[in-house]
Scaffold this active site. Structure first.
Site, PDB file in Angstrom:
ATOM      1  N   GLU A 119     -54.458   9.733  21.396  1.00 49.86           N
ATOM      2  CA  GLU A 119     -55.459  10.258  20.477  1.00 49.86           C
ATOM      3  C   GLU A 119     -56.763   9.475  20.598  1.00 49.86           C
ATOM      4  OE1 GLU A 119     -54.306  12.038  16.564  1.00 49.86           O
ATOM      5  OE2 GLU A 119     -55.518  10.386  15.783  1.00 49.86           O
TER       6      GLU A 119
ATOM      7  N   HIS B   5     -30.215   5.369  33.260  1.00 47.01           N
ATOM      8  CA  HIS B   5     -29.278   6.432  33.589  1.00 47.01           C
ATOM      9  C   HIS B   5     -29.922   7.803  33.387  1.00 47.01           C
ATOM     10  CE1 HIS B   5     -25.945   3.526  33.806  1.00 47.01           C
ATOM     11  NE2 HIS B   5     -26.581   2.932  32.818  1.00 47.01           N
TER      12      HIS B   5
ATOM     13  N   LYS C 265     -56.015  21.950  13.976  1.00 44.53           N
ATOM     14  CA  LYS C 265     -55.827  22.267  12.555  1.00 44.53           C
ATOM     15  C   LYS C 265     -56.556  23.565  12.189  1.00 44.53           C
ATOM     16  CE  LYS C 265     -55.290  17.478  10.985  1.00 44.53           C
ATOM     17  NZ  LYS C 265     -55.874  16.381  10.166  1.00 44.53           N
TER      18      LYS C 265
END
Length: 528
Positions: free
Chosen positions: A325, A354, A458
């Protein structure tokens, strides 16, 4: 006998290793293949970054888009604040956090229908959740006075799961709602969901909740009107992703019984070390230069964060917001289109050996690694799983072995070593990365302290919600009739965004809020 190559690596390790025994901290950049010429060429630029950081700490307008200061460094050293009123606010808030936590722990502040608060529900998102969650996981103890839980999304099923985990303990649950503006929709939704849960349990929400928000925000006004237990401030000069050492992170941590003053002291100590203008002795400057080297100053390589400690599992998630950000920007400070940023991902070692270390060693070379090592294995002694060997020895062996295996294939890495995981060391780790991000932002000439892309997301979400309202209002007004997708879009004035209308209608139908009638055409059912 050591080979010439191993001798050269050992000499390079000694040359570039930063050791600070007082801080219990080491930084090793020897497995980054930068050259002395690179360091010399970058010296004027890192000195510029030092000057920019000095100005920021003194109160310069560091976020020109919003005409505000950036002062998260003052949180752990209020005397640095350029205004005595700011310094006093910080100190007063710290004292109030300490006293509120003391009263909660003692039972002086108690729930409506129980003797003591024993659970903590933190409602926030982004910087209001990632930091508190990371610290809660890193510093958890079996004797925490309050067990933490989080609403960190607007996912109804996720909130139901958290409430199910709390169960009958809701009557012993203190909720903390965190929203800087007071208008963050995800947090507002979590607050309403929690309120409903308390109501269903026959409890008064206001007797179980505190707020962390800006003074006079909608959330602050609600807390005043309803008589919530407490309100703590957020300031416009602290960004969400750098707010862990404000009330945002300190209040939840203090309620869990974590020594927040040790966290602040650790951050202050790291700030002092990373304030030094001598590049070779400044770990944040050195790390910022390594990020620049790895990605050619353009973020060409992803940052893979591998902490070899279960307690640091969430650190990569915390860093994703702090780094991405802050640095992910379309424009630089001169208005040029640069599309800057560094992608961050990771989990923990040795679990992920793994999972994706196979690709890290043999696959596409689009990354550099940051290993995080913790020297202290556990409290007390360890059993021997093999003669003279403990589980912790294996953990270090996997770290060093993976580091070596990657280096052999030309994969670059940084290694951070901490003596232990403690409130003080977590404070240091947070401060180190905050400073590194600031330095790197100057190196690549971007504003690390604003986030226009988040606001765009937003706004777009708000437009979708408007379509939801239009669909429901129209179908409610025409109850008993059904409409094709095209008819629904035309009637609601949303034909230009028919794909979103389709997706919204499908979501509403899946949750039985409208009725869907299949027609044989999957892209044109009828809705009522």
């Amino acid at each position: 006998m050591p080979t010439q190559a191993t001798t050269a690596l050992w000499e390079r390790y000694k040359k570039y290793l930063i050791i600070d025994d007082a801080l219990g901290f080491r930084l090793d950049v020897s497995r980054m293949d930068f050259t002395d010429a690179f360091m010399a060429d970058m010296e004027p630029r890192i000195q510029k970054a030092f000057s920019a950081m000095d100005a920021l700490e003194k109160g310069a307008i560091a976020n020109p888009d919003e005409n505000r200061m950036v002062g998260h460094y003052w949180l752990r050293n209020p005397d640095l604040a350029p205004d005595p009123d700011i310094a006093n606010e910080i100190k007063t808030t710290l004292a109030r956090i300490k006293e509120f936590a003391r009263q909660v722990h003692s039972g002086a502040i108690r729930p409506e229908k129980a003797e003591r608060f024993r659970h903590l529900l933190v409602i926030g998102i982004g910087g209001s959740a990632l930091g508190p969650e990371f610290v809660a996981a890193a510093l958890a103890r079996t004797d925490n006075p309050l067990t933490p839980h989080f609403f960190d999304n607007t996912d109804p099923d996720g909130m139901d799961l958290v409430l199910a985990q709390i169960g009958d303990g809701l009557k012993e649950t203190l909720t903390v709602v965190i929203s800087k503006s007071g208008g963050t929709k995800e947090t507002r939704n979590g607050q309403l969901e929690a309120r409903e849960a308390y109501t269903r349990a026959g409890l008064s929400f206001h007797q179980h909740v505190a707020a962390i928000t800006q003074v006079c925000s909608d959330l602050d006004k609600t807390a005043v009107q309803e008589g919530w237990l407490a309100r703590f401030p957020m300031w416009d000069w602290v960004g969400g992703r750098t707010s862990e050492l404000s009330a945002v992170g300190l209040l939840p941590a203090a309620l869990q019984g974590i020594d927040v003053f040790a966290m602040l002291d650790g951050a202050k100590e790291m700030d002092a070390v990373t304030r030094v203008h001598e590049t070779a002795k400044n770990p944040a400057a050195l790390m910022a230069l390594m990020w620049y080297w790895a990605g050619d100053g353009k973020g060409k390589k992803d940052m893979v964060v591998l902490p070899y400690k279960d307690r640091l599992l969430l650190f990569s998630r915390y860093l994703q917001q702090l780094v991405m950000e802050s640095l992910g920007k379309e424009l630089d400070l001169d208005g040029n289109v640069v599309h800057q940023g560094i992608s961050v991902y990771g989990n923990k070692g040795s679990t992920d050996q793994h999972a994706y270390v196979q690709q890290l060693r043999d696959g596409v070379l689009n990354f550099f690694v940051t290993f995080i090592e913790v020297l202290k294995d556990r409290e007390g002694n360890s059993i021997r799983v093999e003669p003279d060997i403990t589980s912790g020895d294996f953990l270090q062996g996997f770290l060093l072995g993976t580091r070596r295996a990657l280096h052999e294939k030309g994969r670059q890495s940084i290694t951070l070593t901490l003596d232990e995981v403690s409130p003080r060391s977590i404070g240091r780790l947070i401060a180190l990365y905050e400073r590194t991000v600031g330095f790197y932002g100057t190196l690549v000439n971007v504003n690390a302290y604003h986030q226009p892309g988040v606001e765009a997301g937003k706004k777009a979400a708000g437009e979708v919600i408007e379509i939801v309202h239009k669909i429901i209002d129209f179908l409610r007004a025409n109850k008993g009739r059904d409409f094709s997708l095209e008819e629904l879009a035309e009637a609601t004035g949303t034909s230009e965004d028919i794909e979103t209308v389709y997706q919204v209608a499908e979501h509403l139908a899946a949750n039985t809020r409208i009725h869907k009638q299949e027609t044989g055409d999957p892209f044109n059912p009828r809705y009522a």
